[in-house]
Motif scaffolding. Structure first.
Motif, PDB file in Angstrom:
ATOM      1  N   PRO A 185       0.803  -1.232   0.000  1.00 19.57           N
ATOM      2  CA  PRO A 185       0.000   0.000   0.000  1.00 19.57           C
ATOM      3  C   PRO A 185       0.835   1.280   0.000  1.00 19.57           C
ATOM      4  O   PRO A 185       0.289   2.366   0.200  1.00 19.57           O
ATOM      5  CB  PRO A 185      -0.792  -0.127   1.307  1.00 19.57           C
ATOM      6  CG  PRO A 185       0.112  -0.867   2.216  1.00 19.57           C
ATOM      7  CD  PRO A 185       0.862  -1.852   1.343  1.00 19.57           C
ATOM      8  N   ASP A 186       2.134   1.174  -0.205  1.00 17.21           N
ATOM      9  CA  ASP A 186       3.005   2.348  -0.160  1.00 17.21           C
ATOM     10  C   ASP A 186       2.865   3.141  -1.452  1.00 17.21           C
ATOM     11  O   ASP A 186       3.627   2.971  -2.399  1.00 17.21           O
ATOM     12  CB  ASP A 186       4.454   1.909   0.054  1.00 17.21           C
ATOM     13  CG  ASP A 186       5.382   3.108   0.273  1.00 17.21           C
ATOM     14  OD1 ASP A 186       4.850   4.235   0.384  1.00 17.21           O
ATOM     15  OD2 ASP A 186       6.605   2.920   0.331  1.00 17.21           O
ATOM     16  N   ARG A 187       1.867   4.029  -1.478  1.00 16.12           N
ATOM     17  CA  ARG A 187       1.658   4.919  -2.612  1.00 16.12           C
ATOM     18  C   ARG A 187       1.270   6.292  -2.063  1.00 16.12           C
ATOM     19  O   ARG A 187       0.873   6.424  -0.906  1.00 16.12           O
ATOM     20  CB  ARG A 187       0.588   4.372  -3.564  1.00 16.12           C
ATOM     21  CG  ARG A 187      -0.723   3.997  -2.932  1.00 16.12           C
ATOM     22  CD  ARG A 187      -1.672   3.466  -3.996  1.00 16.12           C
ATOM     23  NE  ARG A 187      -1.918   4.451  -5.031  1.00 16.12           N
ATOM     24  CZ  ARG A 187      -2.095   4.155  -6.329  1.00 16.12           C
ATOM     25  NH1 ARG A 187      -2.058   2.908  -6.724  1.00 16.12           N
ATOM     26  NH2 ARG A 187      -2.320   5.110  -7.210  1.00 16.12           N
ATOM     27  N   PRO A 188       1.384   7.363  -2.855  1.00 17.72           N
ATOM     28  CA  PRO A 188       1.211   8.725  -2.321  1.00 17.72           C
ATOM     29  C   PRO A 188      -0.102   8.937  -1.586  1.00 17.72           C
ATOM     30  O   PRO A 188      -0.128   9.549  -0.515  1.00 17.72           O
ATOM     31  CB  PRO A 188       1.293   9.606  -3.570  1.00 17.72           C
ATOM     32  CG  PRO A 188       2.080   8.822  -4.554  1.00 17.72           C
ATOM     33  CD  PRO A 188       1.760   7.386  -4.279  1.00 17.72           C
ATOM     34  N   GLU A 189      -1.201   8.442  -2.131  1.00 13.92           N
ATOM     35  CA  GLU A 189      -2.501   8.667  -1.508  1.00 13.92           C
ATOM     36  C   GLU A 189      -2.568   8.058  -0.099  1.00 13.92           C
ATOM     37  O   GLU A 189      -3.034   8.700   0.852  1.00 13.92           O
ATOM     38  CB  GLU A 189      -3.619   8.081  -2.377  1.00 13.92           C
ATOM     39  CG  GLU A 189      -3.666   8.632  -3.800  1.00 13.92           C
ATOM     40  CD  GLU A 189      -2.719   7.950  -4.751  1.00 13.92           C
ATOM     41  OE1 GLU A 189      -2.706   8.303  -5.939  1.00 13.92           O
ATOM     42  OE2 GLU A 189      -1.976   7.059  -4.302  1.00 13.92           O
TER      43      GLU A 189
END
Length: 430
Positions: A185-189
């Motif tokens: 889940p390591d994404r900007p959002e």
């Protein structure tokens, strides 16, 4: 925690004061001293927060929201939207509605009953709405993404990096240089959501908000926090697969301080959230006008195409009306002013400012070429329920002073307003 609810321009002191008034309040000495220090800091940036009146009194400026001091005193500053005294619930309801409309916040359960039963500072309402939106997002499912990882392992996985493998020194041929994809889940959002959640979990003082925030923190413990908030907002994806993230972005922008829909509006420092009331009202008027205008009308904000004068080849003193409405061949200049008028006080010109009339006169000379209609929009009160008699600025310029109902977001006498707005004045020019 000591919570003090007052209105904008209220006076604060450290001594005893009579209860029941939102215009005078007592705060601890530690909070008073901290506000004096903050007054100096804000003054250097051109945004006065409080004004010092002697050794024992402070006067708040036109900011609204919540201000929390290091000693734990929470000062809730509400709008002064009525003449005389008002109750905390009605003032808080007006502020929440104006913020919701002005910032285009996607609110869940925003009906009148919810607003009437909500009994907490505005910052807690913002936290509550963010947590509701996040809870709905978690139930629907967070968006994971593949991230490439290069590493050295004892087993073969993914793709072998042949060039790096061939350069392995003697004695390390049993290790593999590989590249593979990790679904995480390591994404900007998600990083921004985690940062906003950590901030509200530390800031909330409402038991229900505290419980929900920490429950969500346990569920989302694997989400990393953002190290570059501005950069992650720029990388926020808006494609079809991320459409269910659109609603929570507004709350993240507001909580993390990245949202700046207008100048100097909405700065959350520590556990404080302040808004210049004039900017809130201006944004509220803009949204209300957009709803009232016909589809083919154009609403321009902060038009800046004209200047007051020239000196040789230089143009001086740019004129920036709040709103410029263009419809067919007519133009209407509108300015929004957060001030309470009194329609019966003719001796003091209803509370109108001579400077505002000079300003509108200059707008009319340049943007309407001296012939057309202008309007000043003020909040509606019990002393100002109908438009004032039209002011004649001569040479074909007329000025209307109109009340805006803060509850419904409608300008009173809508027929009157539309009639003059869409009847093209003679010789008007865009």
């Amino acid at each position: 925690m000591n919570t003090v609810s007052v209105r904008e321009h209220a006076r604060l002191t450290t001594g005893p004061v009579p209860g029941g008034s939102l215009d005078v309040a007592s705060v601890p000495v530690s909070a008073f001293d901290w506000l004096c220090q903050e007054a100096q800091r804000y003054r250097t940036t051109g945004a006065p927060l409080v004004r010092i009146e002697g050794r024992h009194w402070l006067r708040l400026d036109n900011y609204v929201g919540v201000l929390e001091t290091p000693c734990g005193t929470r000062i809730e500053i509400l709008p002064k939207h009525v003449h005389g005294e008002s109750d905390v619930a009605s003032a808080r309801r007006v502020l929440i509605r104006m913020l919701q409309v002005a910032l285009h916040l996607p609110v869940r359960d925003s009906g009148p009953t919810v607003l009437q039963t909500f009994n907490a500072p505005v910052s807690e309402w913002i936290i509550q709405q963010f947590l509701k939106e996040l809870d709905a997002l978690v139930r629907r499912g967070l968006r994971f993404d593949y991230r490439p990882v290069e590493e050295e392992t004892r087993f073969l996985r993914g793709r072998l990096l042949l060039a790096r493998q061939l350069r392995q020194p003697a004695g390390r041929q049993h290790l593999f240089q590989i590249e593979h994809q990790v679904f995480e889940p390591d994404r900007p959002e998600n990083r921004l959501i985690a940062s906003a959640l950590a901030k509200v979990a530390a800031a909330t003082r409402d038991p229900e908000n505290w419980r929900r925030a920490h429950e969500l923190e346990h569920q989302l413990v694997e989400l990393p926090r953002s190290r570059d908030i501005a950069g992650d907002f720029r990388r926020w994806s808006s494609d079809r697969l991320m459409s269910h993230y659109a609603a929570i972005r507004s709350w993240c922008e507001l909580i993390l301080g990245d949202r700046n829909p207008m100048s100097a509006m909405g700065q959350w420092t520590g556990r404080s959230l302040l808004f210049p009331m004039e900017k809130v009202f201006e944004a509220y008027v803009e949204t209300c006008l957009q709803r009232m205008l016909p589809p083919d009308a154009r609403l321009r904000t902060q038009a800046a195409s004209h200047y007051l004068c020239r000196q040789g080849d230089r143009r001086l003193f740019q004129l920036r009306p709040d709103f410029l409405i263009e419809h067919e061949n007519s133009v209407w200049v509108v300015d929004a002013k957060w001030k309470l008028l009194d329609a019966a006080d003719t001796q003091n010109q209803y509370g109108l400012s001579q400077g505002d009339f000079y300003q509108l006169f200059a707008y009319g000379r340049r943007y309407l070429r001296g012939n057309g209609r202008l309007a000043l929009v003020f909040p509606e009160t019990c002393r100002f329920e109908k438009p004032l008699e039209t002011f004649d600025l001569e040479d074909g310029m007329l000025l209307d002073v109109l009340p805006l109902d803060l509850e419904s977001g409608r300008i009173r006498e809508a027929g009157f307003f539309n009639h003059h707005l869409f009847c093209p004045p003679v010789n008007s020019a865009a």
